[in-house]
Design a protein around this motif. Structure first.
Motif, PDB file in Angstrom:
ATOM      1  N   LEU A  46       0.879  -0.879   0.022  1.00  0.00           N
ATOM      2  CA  LEU A  46       0.079  -0.039   0.124  1.00  0.00           C
ATOM      3  C   LEU A  46       0.954   1.148  -0.223  1.00  0.00           C
ATOM      4  CD1 LEU A  46      -2.687  -0.984   2.340  1.00  0.00           C
ATOM      5  CD2 LEU A  46      -2.937  -0.772   0.183  1.00  0.00           C
ATOM      6  N   GLY A  47       0.585   2.100  -0.841  1.00  0.00           N
ATOM      7  CA  GLY A  47       1.127   3.491  -0.909  1.00  0.00           C
ATOM      8  C   GLY A  47       0.695   4.351   0.181  1.00  0.00           C
ATOM      9  N   GLN A  48      -0.473   4.393   0.482  1.00  0.00           N
ATOM     10  CA  GLN A  48      -1.145   5.076   1.528  1.00  0.00           C
ATOM     11  C   GLN A  48      -2.825   4.890   1.546  1.00  0.00           C
ATOM     12  OE1 GLN A  48      -0.691   9.318   0.213  1.00  0.00           O
ATOM     13  NE2 GLN A  48      -2.484   9.390  -0.428  1.00  0.00           N
ATOM     14  N   ILE A  49      -3.279   5.229   2.562  1.00  0.00           N
ATOM     15  CA  ILE A  49      -4.567   5.230   2.971  1.00  0.00           C
ATOM     16  C   ILE A  49      -5.367   6.423   3.166  1.00  0.00           C
ATOM     17  CG2 ILE A  49      -6.607   3.825   4.156  1.00  0.00           C
ATOM     18  CD1 ILE A  49      -4.851   1.627   4.651  1.00  0.00           C
ATOM     19  N   ASP A  50      -6.454   6.708   2.576  1.00  0.00           N
ATOM     20  CA  ASP A  50      -7.149   7.970   2.675  1.00  0.00           C
ATOM     21  C   ASP A  50      -8.377   7.658   3.170  1.00  0.00           C
ATOM     22  OD1 ASP A  50      -4.839   9.470   1.897  1.00  0.00           O
ATOM     23  OD2 ASP A  50      -5.782   9.613  -0.143  1.00  0.00           O
TER      24      ASP A  50
END
Length: 473
Positions: free
Chosen positions: A320-324
């Motif tokens: 995962l790159g990021q979670i928004d």
């Protein structure tokens, strides 16, 4: 029981005899003996011990029994409270305003079952009659429920399996016309039978059956519905529900029961978190051949960590790159809906963002690369092979003096200390009867005679050593 009377001093003997005669004639008193032989030592001395000093109150046993009963009641009450709390938590997570929308997947069991109009009718009815639908997910303020309606393409078994994996309710659609128009009278065709077989093997969630194309006549409608139930009941679970899907009243009944229904799911789906994508797009990367997949949807089942690996169906495992965390685009409450409409044209609003930690993030390499020679014997290195060659070369150069006729097997049993003995034997035999033999070179000629000579040589030497030893003693 006899009574013995002792005479008093200075008393006449006649009186004693008379008293004895009178007592002998009367019945003697017999007392019941104490049963102390059956009692324990503690019970015989219990009356001598003060109850206050013993430390045990009079009603200790009764109090212990009463305390045990109270403990059992308290334990059972705690278990009931835990079950009630777990049930309320599950109900709030599935039916609450913050819960993910319930997914209904419509799957046709025959080519005559038209799934498209039914999906559109369900969405319009759940949205409160709003015909301007922009998404497959709608919020129903009347039922206080959010619903996602998806269609499984007929004839595509893989797509049906993928949709069944995320379905909260798998609704099979059959047509009543197939009960009397088709040759077999069966509402399930060949693809429908294959689809049912595969989905049963994978694991079915909660199921339902929508019966379409029913006549308006009440009697004929009930007869066709009973016929469809009798055909489909053996193929589906016992808790499967059958609904008529023709009028608004039928859809209203379904939505009312669907809201209160306790949905079951396969056990393998509840073991890990998953996201059903509402929207997906690809963002090109800086390097060649790489890109970033942007997926938005509702998180279900469990919590998701940004450091975990995720599996994309048909693509593989990725980091995962990021979670928004986004603002809910489809709230249940009308007030929340009006707030969203008043905002900047329903633009995406990010509430919070999580970035993975490089030290705690799981690597993509989750399996060891197998070594085909891992279970084989270790192959020697070049240094070891050279060392073995040099040792063999030196072994060939070493020569030993042995008696004539000694074979290689016999020479292996003779230790190196026999070199001096070989010199003595050479002095005893001036004619040069001894022989020099290489450990590697040997001949098998006259093996029988050599064995006899060697045995006689060792026997003579053993006799000489024995005689010398006795004289020394």
């Amino acid at each position: 029981h006899s009574t013995y009377l002792s005479p008093k001093p200075n008393a006449p003997t006649t009186c004693l005899v008379a008293a004895a005669g009178e007592m002998a004639g009367a019945r003697s008193q017999v007392n019941k003996p104490h049963k102390t032989r059956f009692a324990s030592k503690a019970s015989r001395h219990s009356h001598k011990i003060d109850k206050v000093r013993s430390g045990k109150p009079a009603g200790s046993h009764r109090a212990a029994v009463k305390g045990a009963r109270a403990a059992r009641l308290q334990h059972s009450k705690a278990i009931r409270d835990q079950k009630r709390a777990a049930l309320l938590k599950e109900k709030r997570s599935s039916n609450g305003s913050s819960s993910a929308p319930r997914v209904i997947v419509l799957c046709g069991l025959s080519s005559s079952a038209n799934v498209g109009p039914l999906a559109e009718d369900l969405l319009i009815f759940a949205a409160g009659g709003d015909e301007k639908l922009t998404s497959n997910t709608v919020a129903s303020p009347a039922y206080k429920l959010r619903t996602t309606v998806l269609q499984a393409p007929y004839g595509d078994l893989t797509s049906c399996m993928e949709l069944a994996k995320v379905a909260d309710l798998l609704a099979f659609v059959v047509s009543a016309n197939s009960l009397y128009n088709s040759d077999s009278g069966n509402p399930i065709d060949e693809f429908g039978s294959q689809c049912l077989s595969v989905l049963r093997a994978v694991g079915l969630p909660s199921t339902a059956v929508f019966i379409r194309d029913l006549p308006s006549d009440t009697k004929s409608k009930q007869e066709l519905k009973k016929a469809a139930v009798s055909f489909l009941s053996p193929e589906l679970p016992e808790d499967c529900r059958f609904y008529a899907a023709e009028t608004k009243d039928d859809l209203h009944m379904f939505m009312r029961l669907f809201k209160e229904q306790h949905l079951s799911s396969p056990h393998w789906r509840n073991q890990r978190p998953y996201v059903m994508s509402e929207e997906a797009c690809i963002k090109p990367g800086d390097s060649m051949g790489l890109c970033t997949l942007l997926v938005s949807g509702y998180l279900r089942a469990h919590n998701l960590s940004v450091n975990q690996l995720v599996h994309v169906s048909g693509a593989g495992d990725f980091q995962l790159g990021q979670i928004d965390i986004l603002k809910d685009p489809c709230p249940v409450s009308e007030r929340k809906n009006s707030d969203v409409m008043d905002s900047d044209d329903n633009q995406i609003q990010i509430i919070d963002t999580f970035v993975p930690d490089p030290l705690n993030q799981e690597p993509l390499l989750v399996e060891n690369i197998p070594d085909p020679l891992a279970g084989e014997q270790t192959w020697p290195t070049e240094a070891e092979m050279e060392e073995a060659y040099e040792s063999n070369k030196q072994r060939k150069v070493v020569k030993r003096k042995l008696p004539r006729g000694t074979s290689e097997y016999q020479a292996a049993w003779i230790v190196d200390d026999t070199d001096d003995e070989g010199d003595d034997s050479q002095n005893d035999n001036p004619d040069g009867a001894g022989m020099v033999i290489d450990e590697k070179d040997h001949s098998e000629h006259d093996s029988d005679s050599s064995d006899i000579d060697a045995v006689s040589h060792f026997t003579e030497k053993f006799d000489q050593e024995t005689i010398g030893g006795s004289e020394m003693g």
